[in-house]
Scaffold this motif. Structure first.
Motif, PDB file in Angstrom:
ATOM      1  N   GLU A 172      -1.645  -0.148   4.688  1.00 16.07           N
ATOM      2  CA  GLU A 172      -1.234  -0.635   3.098  1.00 16.07           C
ATOM      3  C   GLU A 172      -0.189  -1.613   3.290  1.00 16.07           C
ATOM      4  OE1 GLU A 172      -3.987   1.510   1.844  1.00 16.07           O
ATOM      5  OE2 GLU A 172      -2.855   0.647   0.248  1.00 16.07           O
ATOM      6  N   ASP A 173       0.757  -1.541   3.925  1.00 19.45           N
ATOM      7  CA  ASP A 173       1.833  -2.394   3.852  1.00 19.45           C
ATOM      8  C   ASP A 173       1.820  -3.696   4.767  1.00 19.45           C
ATOM      9  OD1 ASP A 173       3.996   0.055   6.327  1.00 19.45           O
ATOM     10  OD2 ASP A 173       1.957  -1.074   6.486  1.00 19.45           O
TER      11      ASP A 173
ATOM     12  N   ALA B  57       0.460  -6.627  -3.041  1.00 20.13           N
ATOM     13  CA  ALA B  57       1.323  -5.354  -2.784  1.00 20.13           C
ATOM     14  C   ALA B  57       1.721  -4.964  -4.064  1.00 20.13           C
ATOM     15  CB  ALA B  57       2.334  -5.972  -1.836  1.00 20.13           C
ATOM     16  N   ALA B  58       2.276  -5.943  -4.972  1.00 16.78           N
ATOM     17  CA  ALA B  58       2.815  -5.771  -6.252  1.00 16.78           C
ATOM     18  C   ALA B  58       2.001  -4.926  -7.280  1.00 16.78           C
ATOM     19  CB  ALA B  58       3.507  -6.975  -6.825  1.00 16.78           C
ATOM     20  N   LYS B  60      -0.393  -2.872  -5.845  1.00 24.51           N
ATOM     21  CA  LYS B  60      -0.650  -1.524  -5.150  1.00 24.51           C
ATOM     22  C   LYS B  60       0.636  -0.692  -5.701  1.00 24.51           C
ATOM     23  CE  LYS B  60      -4.159  -1.641  -3.093  1.00 24.51           C
ATOM     24  NZ  LYS B  60      -4.478  -2.080  -1.546  1.00 24.51           N
ATOM     25  N   ARG B  61       1.899  -1.242  -5.881  1.00 26.14           N
ATOM     26  CA  ARG B  61       3.023  -0.494  -6.329  1.00 26.14           C
ATOM     27  C   ARG B  61       2.787   0.104  -7.858  1.00 26.14           C
ATOM     28  NH1 ARG B  61       6.120  -4.272  -3.738  1.00 26.14           N
ATOM     29  NH2 ARG B  61       6.688  -5.234  -5.462  1.00 26.14           N
ATOM     30  N   PRO B  64      -1.289   2.380  -7.180  1.00 25.53           N
ATOM     31  CA  PRO B  64      -1.863   2.589  -5.850  1.00 25.53           C
ATOM     32  C   PRO B  64      -3.236   2.965  -5.441  1.00 25.53           C
ATOM     33  CG  PRO B  64      -0.248   4.360  -6.548  1.00 25.53           C
ATOM     34  CD  PRO B  64      -0.424   3.230  -7.743  1.00 25.53           C
TER      35      PRO B  64
END
Lengths: 180, 138
Positions: A172-173, B57-58, B60-61, B64
């Motif tokens: 995920e990261d 990614a932002a 997903k924060r 999620p």
């Protein structure tokens, strides 16, 4: 009339356009025009749905799809006449079917005399909800809306399994680059 | 679009309003056009906006994967559960009059509950579809 002319213009532009990026943007414009037509017809709920789903979400998802595939349409090698006959035939049959409909907006057309008067008279009293569309959707036609929700659920699950099934998910990261 | 100042600040400014508008569309669906479906789509739109402007990614924060995948069946369960509540109280399936002593108020409440279920499923599914497409490309 202006809206319908614009609709036809956008539809022809979509057919003529070879770049899929342009096609996606034009289809968003098409959805907004359809939403405007719905507003003219006083179907605000439908217009809202069309504007948010057709012009908003589906454009984004189509762009995400373009991210996966090539963005220009392959040129046709030869013209084929069968599809145009089929579409002209179906279109002609639909137009022929509308000829015997009652004139648009007639108050005593069959569709306005079946259950619609009951809803209009009793929806506010029975459900306390002034927006009859919401009352019909969620209450009188609750089964249909439940089925519709299940359809969305099934479609989502299906697409997720199709797109993710083949390959193992990455961590995920991962440094996320721009998604568009 | 990482360094586009106007886009980044503009997105931050309008995000809360878009999200509030999504819930307004849902909760005010009783009085004005709108409802759970449209509200859910607009709520998913906020996640799309974050993902397009700030990267996946932002997004997903904020939403999620586990949350999105949890929302998809949760909405259906809320809708179907609202129906089962009618059964348990001795009425028909999806008869909302059980939610309150007054039948009309019960119907009003029931409509809100099932529309909330629709909102959760639609928002979850749209976001999950978006994630599935975008992740596939990387």
């Amino acid at each position: 009339m202006v809206l319908l002319t614009l609709l036809a213009a956008v539809a022809i532009a979509i057919v003529r356009q070879r770049s899929l990026f342009g096609v996606v943007l034009l289809s968003g414009i098409y959805s907004f025009l359809i939403a405007s037509v719905m507003i003219v017809l006083d179907a605000i709920d439908v217009a809202l749905t069309e504007a948010s789903v057709g012009a908003g979400v589906s454009v984004v998802i189509l762009l995400a799809t373009l991210h996966l595939i090539k963005t220009t349409e392959a040129a046709h090698t030869r013209a084929s006449w069968l599809p145009i006959f089929v579409s002209l035939g179906v279109g002609g049959a639909l137009v022929w079917g509308t000829l015997t409909l009652p004139p648009f907006g007639t108050p005593d057309a069959p569709i306005h005399r079946h259950v619609a008067p009951y809803y209009i008279e009793n929806a506010l009293r029975e459900t306390n909800v002034p927006n009859i569309v919401s009352a019909v959707l969620a209450d009188y036609r609750g089964y249909d809306t439940l089925g519709e929700t299940v359809v969305i659920f099934t479609a989502g699950i299906g697409v997720m399994m199709l797109l993710r099934g083949g390959k193992r998910r990455r961590s995920e990261d991962d440094k996320a680059e721009d998604a568009s | 679009m990482k360094f586009d100042l106007i886009l980044r600040i503009g997105t931050k400014l309008i995000l809360p309003f878009v999200l509030v508008f999504a819930f307004y569309i849902h909760f005010h669906g009783d009085y004005r056009p709108g409802g759970g479906f449209q509200g859910g789509v607009i709520a998913a739109g906020t996640v799309f906006l974050v993902a397009i402007t700030f990267g996946l990614a932002a997004a997903k924060r904020i939403a999620p994967n586990w949350l999105v995948e949890f929302m998809v069946p949760l909405g259906v369960l809320i809708f179907a559960g609202a129906g089962v509540a009618g059964l348990l109280m001795g009425k028909n399936y999806l008869d909302y009059s059980v939610f309150s002593a007054n039948s009309a108020t019960g119907h009003e409440l029931g409509i809100l509950i099932v529309e909330l279920g629709v909102l959760i499923t639609v928002a979850g599914t749209m976001t999950a579809l978006f994630y599935a497409f975008v992740e596939r490309g990387r």
